[in-house]
Design an enzyme around this catalytic site. Structure first.
Site, short mmCIF file in Angstrom:
data_model
loop_
_atom_site.label_atom_id
_atom_site.label_comp_id
_atom_site.label_asym_id
_atom_site.label_seq_id
_atom_site.Cartn_x
_atom_site.Cartn_y
_atom_site.Cartn_z
N GLU A 195 0.14 -34.28 -37.39
CA GLU A 195 -0.43 -32.45 -37.30
C GLU A 195 1.35 -33.15 -38.17
O GLU A 195 2.26 -32.67 -37.26
CB GLU A 195 -0.35 -32.60 -35.73
CG GLU A 195 -1.57 -33.16 -35.00
CD GLU A 195 -1.21 -32.15 -33.78
OE1 GLU A 195 -3.05 -32.25 -33.52
OE2 GLU A 195 -1.21 -31.44 -33.40
N PRO A 196 1.52 -30.65 -38.32
CA PRO A 196 2.06 -29.89 -38.83
C PRO A 196 3.10 -30.44 -37.38
O PRO A 196 2.92 -29.33 -36.60
CB PRO A 196 1.48 -29.20 -38.61
CG PRO A 196 0.48 -29.26 -39.45
CD PRO A 196 -0.26 -29.83 -38.17
N ALA A 201 5.14 -32.77 -35.34
CA ALA A 201 3.92 -32.99 -34.79
C ALA A 201 4.40 -34.88 -35.26
O ALA A 201 4.86 -35.69 -34.53
CB ALA A 201 3.34 -33.35 -33.14
N GLU A 224 -2.98 -52.72 -39.49
CA GLU A 224 -2.62 -51.77 -40.82
C GLU A 224 -1.13 -51.98 -40.98
O GLU A 224 -0.58 -52.16 -42.34
CB GLU A 224 -2.26 -50.37 -39.89
CG GLU A 224 -1.15 -49.09 -39.75
CD GLU A 224 -1.98 -48.47 -39.26
OE1 GLU A 224 -1.01 -46.92 -39.10
OE2 GLU A 224 -2.18 -47.90 -38.23
N ARG A 276 6.27 -57.98 -56.06
CA ARG A 276 6.36 -59.02 -57.48
C ARG A 276 5.67 -58.06 -58.18
O ARG A 276 6.36 -58.54 -59.69
CB ARG A 276 4.41 -59.68 -56.69
CG ARG A 276 5.37 -60.45 -56.03
CD ARG A 276 4.46 -61.79 -55.12
NE ARG A 276 3.83 -62.35 -56.08
CZ ARG A 276 2.20 -62.82 -56.39
NH1 ARG A 276 1.54 -62.89 -55.14
NH2 ARG A 276 2.28 -64.00 -57.19
#
Length: 379
Positions: free
Chosen positions: A128-129, A131, A243, A256
């Site tokens: 978020e902006p 945050a 992730e 590589r």
């Protein structure tokens, strides 16, 4: 190097992916960079080839007996040609697991076939902006109103946000409970009150979709809640190992590819000892990184990759990438310090990998927590 992590089935898959990328994606890739996202035909074609069904049960159209090794093949082949396909990894490696782990039977039947076929593209809405990814500071709210959630707020730096059909949206359903008041709600982007903001003009990754999103009195059916209400924080952390390994695999493959592109650029010349030594250092460190990535990938497949080991993999690979592209651009000289050069492109595209998915500093915090600094008790 005999890597061992891939079998014949993965190498056959690699042949198909290399042909797809070379014959179909490469000629059109400049248009992706111009428009800031892959076109819809790419998603549909990726669905036809099984790329979007990696790890998904066959009853929903998934690729049979597939796991993250297939995604690793896709990543390596994309980086071989310098493609920025982070949005694809968001779809397959990062967002898809939320549906596989937390969607109920009705939700799976409703959403998975479209995600696998490429009819639907998914994004993960967290940052978020003001945050960033600080979940405690999240301001997007979802208030229960009868049979719906009314959602207000905004998100930024959302990969796939500009073209997504579905958003796995993190929002506060109990603002008084901090991170224990977060829920994940799937938003269909044709819902009234949903709005896409400006296209973000990034330093690199020009072919990758990154957008701002806003929600104003947006009513979403309660049936779109993933898992249980207020369980969002634990849900967001369950897939962190995969992730971060996905990001690490991409950085390793890019390192590589950067070396290969640098050697190709030097073909027919007589590099001095300084250049040879720089490339030798790159090759040695990248070989070490490949061993770490392959062992981490095997550990993930076996269910043994814990958050600390995933942090080690991400820290090493993303920092390695930074060292490699820095050395290679210095070896090649000023003519390669531009975005039109493939090595320059690797330089620009790779920098953000040390930030998203948890910055290098956060990775160090996680790794340091694995030390026991207590004094040993005397006998």
């Amino acid at each position: 190097m005999d890597r061992g992590v891939f079998g014949d089935e993965h190498e056959q898959f690699r042949i198909m992916i290399r042909k797809f990328f070379t014959d179909e994606v490469l000629p059109d890739y400049p248009n992706w960079q111009e428009h800031g996202m892959p076109p819809r035909w790419f998603w549909k074609r990726a669905g036809e080839l099984g790329i979007l069904g990696i790890g998904v049960p066959t009853e929903y159209g998934g690729l049979p007996d597939s796991d993250l090794r297939y995604s690793a093949v896709v990543t390596e082949e994309a980086q071989r040609l310098g493609f920025a396909l982070g949005g694809l990894r968001i779809h397959t490696d990062i967002a898809m697991p939320y549906f596989l782990e937390y969607a109920n039977a009705e939700q799976r039947a409703r959403w998975l076939p479209g995600l696998v076929s490429g009819d639907s593209v998914v994004a993960l809405g967290i940052s978020e902006p003001g945050a960033g990814s600080d979940l405690k500071a999240m301001s997007t709210r979802a208030s229960r109103d009868g049979d719906a959630y009314v959602i207000d707020g905004s998100k930024t730096f959302i990969s796939n946000g500009g073209g997504a059909d579905l958003i796995v949206l993190a929002c506060k359903t109990d603002p008084s409970a901090g991170r224990n008041g977060i829920s994940l709600i799937v938003v269909e982007t044709d819902t009234p009150g949903f709005k896409r903001g400006r296209r973000l003009n990034k330093l690199g990754l020009h072919a990758q979709d990154l957008a701002e999103l806003s929600f104003t009195d947006m009513r979403v059916p309660i049936e779109n809640l993933l898992g249980n209400e207020n369980d969002g924080f634990s849900m967001l952390t369950f897939n962190l190992a995969q992730e971060r390994l996905s990001i690490a695999l991409n950085s390793q493959a890019s390192a590589r590819a950067t070396i290969d592109a640098t050697v190709a650029a030097l073909a027919g010349t007589s590099p001095d000892q300084r250049a040879k030594f720089a490339l030798a250092a790159c090759r040695a460190e990248t070989a070490a990184g490949q061993a770490l990535m392959d062992s981490s990938l095997e550990a993930l497949i076996a269910g043994r990759l814990d958050p600390l080991d995933a942090a080690i993999a991400k820290l090493y690979a993303t920092e390695l990438h930074g060292r490699v592209v820095d050395r290679c651009t210095r070896v090649l000289g000023l003519s390669h310090y531009n975005a039109d050069d493939i090595v320059g492109q690797f330089y620009l595209d790779g920098r953000v990998s040390r930030i998203y998915g948890g910055s290098s500093e956060i990775m160090k915090v996680i790794i340091a927590q694995g030390f026991d600094f207590r004094k040993a008790e005397s006998a």
